[in-house]
Design an enzyme around this catalytic site. Structure first.
Site, short mmCIF file in Angstrom:
data_model
loop_
_atom_site.label_atom_id
_atom_site.label_comp_id
_atom_site.label_asym_id
_atom_site.label_seq_id
_atom_site.Cartn_x
_atom_site.Cartn_y
_atom_site.Cartn_z
CD GLU A 109 -3.03 -0.98 2.23
OE1 GLU A 109 -4.21 -0.75 1.93
OE2 GLU A 109 -2.64 -1.13 3.41
CD GLU A 129 -3.60 -6.41 3.37
OE1 GLU A 129 -2.85 -5.45 3.60
OE2 GLU A 129 -3.62 -7.01 2.28
#
Length: 256
Positions: A109, A129
């Site tokens: 990210e 995730e």
């Protein structure tokens, strides 16, 4: 508290290295605040114009330190977001991600929040995730949707699968793939090319590109372009650039 990053200046370039190689540079509790401070200082320093973000050892960043989440010792992200970059609305200077090795989860990210992504041939990428009952809600899903073809972005996001540097380059995520061990030097070469231009022009160009990539309306883009065109043409850098062109010499920009 041990600093998470090391910082080095190379002329007008700031090299920021995430430096916890024993944990593959996993993001410990204080890392985000520390990095926000580093990038705030970078923005405020008139002598620095481009930043490079990389990792020590065999990883760029393996993501968040899961042990901190399990122990409940993690902290809320600062306003600037993960790594001081994912939600940073005040940074006007370009940042290059020089990705070495693993680039996972929150580390991916942070890389996606950078302006230019390059990687060495050993790099690999994933937003895993969902496989641990979470979701990549630190800006990564939004950036992935902007920077990759839709079907591929959706597949990567929903499966949590890993792709290598060659595949990331094929899909347009990376600007370059370079031999292992050379990614910081490659990033410095890109930065040096950027620094042949006016520092003010770099900031103006980045702002328009960021707005366009974020899907700003045509009306907003027209308004900001008019505003920035006036700023650019009234600047010392514009006058110096025009004079240098006419004199057939290399310009000496002041960044204003």
């Amino acid at each position: 508290m041990t600093p998470f990053c090391t910082v080095a200046r190379d002329g007008a370039i700031l090299v920021v290295t995430m430096n916890n190689p024993a944990k593959l540079n996993a993001l410990v509790a204080h890392a985000h605040d520390e990095m926000a401070g580093i990038f705030n200082a970078f923005e405020a320093d008139p002598e620095l114009h481009v930043a490079i973000l990389t990792g020590a050892g065999r990883a760029f960043c393996a993501g968040s330190d899961i042990a901190a989440y399990v122990a409940g010792t993690n902290r809320p992200l600062p306003p600037a977001g993960g790594g001081g970059l994912t939600h940073n609305t005040t940074l006007n200077k370009p940042v290059i991600a020089a990705i070495n090795g693993l680039c996972m989860g929150g580390g991916f990210e942070i890389a996606l929040a950078c302006d230019i992504l390059i990687a060495d041939e050993t790099a690999s990428f994933a937003l895993p995730e969902p496989r641990v009952g979470a979701a990549a809600l630190g800006g990564g899903l939004i950036q992935l949707a902007r920077k990759m073809p839709p079907s591929h972005a959706m597949k990567l996001a929903l499966t949590g699968e890993r792709i290598d540097a060659a595949e990331a380059y094929r899909l347009g995520l990376l600007a370059e793939v370079v031999p292992a061990g050379t990614v910081v030097d490659a990033a410095k070469a890109i930065a040096a090319n950027m620094l042949k231009g006016s520092p003010l022009s770099l900031r103006i160009t980045r702002r328009i590109m960021k707005l366009a990539l974020a899907g700003a309306s045509a009306e907003e883009l027209d308004r900001v372009e008019l505003e920035l065109r006036a700023q650019s043409m009234a600047s010392a850098d514009f006058a110096e650039g025009m004079a240098a062109f006419m004199d057939k010499r290399r310009p000496v920009f002041a960044g204003k």
